[in-house]
Design a protein around this motif. Structure first.
Motif, PDB file in Angstrom:
ATOM      1  N   ARG A 221       0.722  10.363   4.742  1.00 44.63           N
ATOM      2  CA  ARG A 221      -0.248   9.298   4.954  1.00 44.63           C
ATOM      3  C   ARG A 221      -0.805   9.419   6.358  1.00 44.63           C
ATOM      4  O   ARG A 221      -0.151   9.952   7.268  1.00 44.63           O
ATOM      5  CB  ARG A 221       0.369   7.916   4.736  1.00 44.63           C
ATOM      6  CG  ARG A 221       1.371   7.477   5.794  1.00 44.63           C
ATOM      7  CD  ARG A 221       1.824   6.046   5.551  1.00 44.63           C
ATOM      8  NE  ARG A 221       2.875   5.638   6.487  1.00 44.63           N
ATOM      9  CZ  ARG A 221       3.441   4.442   6.485  1.00 44.63           C
ATOM     10  NH1 ARG A 221       3.081   3.535   5.593  1.00 44.63           N
ATOM     11  NH2 ARG A 221       4.393   4.150   7.360  1.00 44.63           N
TER      12      ARG A 221
ATOM     13  N   SER B  17       0.582  10.280  -4.487  1.00 44.16           N
ATOM     14  CA  SER B  17       1.014  11.594  -4.014  1.00 44.16           C
ATOM     15  C   SER B  17       1.897  12.313  -5.028  1.00 44.16           C
ATOM     16  O   SER B  17       2.101  13.517  -4.930  1.00 44.16           O
ATOM     17  CB  SER B  17       1.766  11.459  -2.686  1.00 44.16           C
ATOM     18  OG  SER B  17       2.948  10.702  -2.864  1.00 44.16           O
TER      19      SER B  17
ATOM     20  N   GLN C 118       0.567   4.653  -2.288  1.00 42.82           N
ATOM     21  CA  GLN C 118       0.468   6.004  -1.715  1.00 42.82           C
ATOM     22  C   GLN C 118       1.508   6.941  -2.322  1.00 42.82           C
ATOM     23  O   GLN C 118       1.230   8.119  -2.571  1.00 42.82           O
ATOM     24  CB  GLN C 118       0.619   5.939  -0.201  1.00 42.82           C
ATOM     25  CG  GLN C 118      -0.550   5.278   0.504  1.00 42.82           C
ATOM     26  CD  GLN C 118      -0.178   4.722   1.850  1.00 42.82           C
ATOM     27  OE1 GLN C 118       0.916   4.949   2.366  1.00 42.82           O
ATOM     28  NE2 GLN C 118      -1.081   3.943   2.426  1.00 42.82           N
TER      29      GLN C 118
ATOM     30  N   CYS D  83       0.821  -1.217   0.000  1.00 40.78           N
ATOM     31  CA  CYS D  83       0.000   0.000   0.000  1.00 40.78           C
ATOM     32  C   CYS D  83       0.854   1.266   0.000  1.00 40.78           C
ATOM     33  O   CYS D  83       0.431   2.290  -0.542  1.00 40.78           O
ATOM     34  CB  CYS D  83      -0.971  -0.010   1.173  1.00 40.78           C
ATOM     35  SG  CYS D  83      -0.217  -0.024   2.807  1.00 40.78           S
TER      36      CYS D  83
END
Length: 305
Positions: A270, A207, A203, A199
């Protein structure tokens, strides 16, 4: 059919592979196979079709698996009702943590939680989010620490802290003399990423939108963990994006890398939080865990109150 046999059947339906199902149930493949043959013999019909490359569930299997899931859910609730008697901060708490959080949180979390709840030892499991969620639903875990957002019926998600991302470069890189880096500059660099299915990799790509282009990742190199990626950066293999909890401690400790913030008013970040079952009967234990996490001095992290 016993609860154990139901767990085997549900695991095989989920994994569609005998080896993976056995691993998920912490038994050998022959043990799982023998148990399944016993169940099918009692029912007088197969639950699964075995093929060379895959396992397919039969119509009867679909019905049996659906009912087995309901029975297992109720069995978990019985266990939770029994465990709710007495002091909720006494007895083990089974906690799952994803790989990109555990090495940086746990060294501080263990003593912090011991101060909060000295009679509540942690049983810990490191894994990917995709494996921790089924374990949480099945009652094998009580709470998990993952990156949010996350939403699913029957589960509660609560944010705990946010952490910004950093760019980590070799000390010999031309950026090492700078104070910050724009995310758009990562396009074209030898970018070190975690492998598919992690994950944090997703991310990072979310981003830095320019990295999601068709040819943007042609220079990307994959690493198995953030620590492996850190060593690869130090060797000069490329640059990496890492969470502050992993990157910031390298400043002053690792002379072969330079840690740089993103040049943005709102840098990529995050949110890390706790997820548990709605029916979990020890909310005080969750509160104690959250308080312990918030008491940790995690580099760059900002509490979500």
């Amino acid at each position: 059919m016993t609860l154990t046999e139901m767990r085997y059947v549900v695991a095989l339906a989920r994994e569609r592979h005998f080896g993976r199902a056995a691993e998920a149930c912490h038994v050998s493949q022959p043990t799982l196979s023998v148990a399944l043959k016993k169940v099918e013999g009692q029912l007088g019909a197969p639950l699964f079709e075995r093929a060379a490359s895959e396992v397919r569930i039969t119509p009867l299997g679909e019905r049996i698996v659906a009912q087995a899931r309901r029975v297992l859910d109720e069995a978990v609730r019985l266990e939770e009702i029994a465990s709710s008697v007495g002091d909720p901060l006494t007895g083990p708490l089974r906690v799952g943590v994803i790989y990109t959080i555990a090495p940086y949180l746990l060294p501080q979390l263990i003593p912090a939680l011991h101060r909060e709840a000295p009679k509540m030892p942690l049983f810990l499991k490191e894994d990917f989010t995709g494996n921790l969620i089924p374990a949480l639903k099945a009652g094998d875990l009580d709470v998990i620490v993952i990156a949010l957002p996350f939403a699913e019926p029957g589960l509660v998600a609560q944010p705990v802290y946010r952490e910004p991302f950093r760019v980590v470069v070799p000390s010999s890189h031309s950026w090492a003399v700078r104070e910050m880096v724009d995310s758009r500059e990562l396009d074209g660099e030898n970018l070190l990423l975690l492998g598919q299915g992690n994950c944090f990799r997703d991310q990072v790509l979310e981003s830095c939108p320019r990295l999601s282009g068709e040819n943007a990742l042609q220079h990307a190199i994959e690493g198995s963990s953030l620590e492996t990626i850190r060593h690869m950066v130090a060797s000069g293999a490329g640059v990496a994006v890492m969470p502050s909890t992993a990157a910031d401690p390298l400043e002053g400790r690792e002379s072969l890398v330079k840690v740089l913030p993103f040049a943005a008013a709102e840098p990529p970040q995050r949110t890390v939080g706790l997820v548990w079952r709605v029916s979990f009967p020890r909310p005080q234990a969750i509160d104690a865990l959250r308080a312990a996490v918030l008491s940790c001095q995690l580099p760059g992290a900002l509490a979500v109150r």
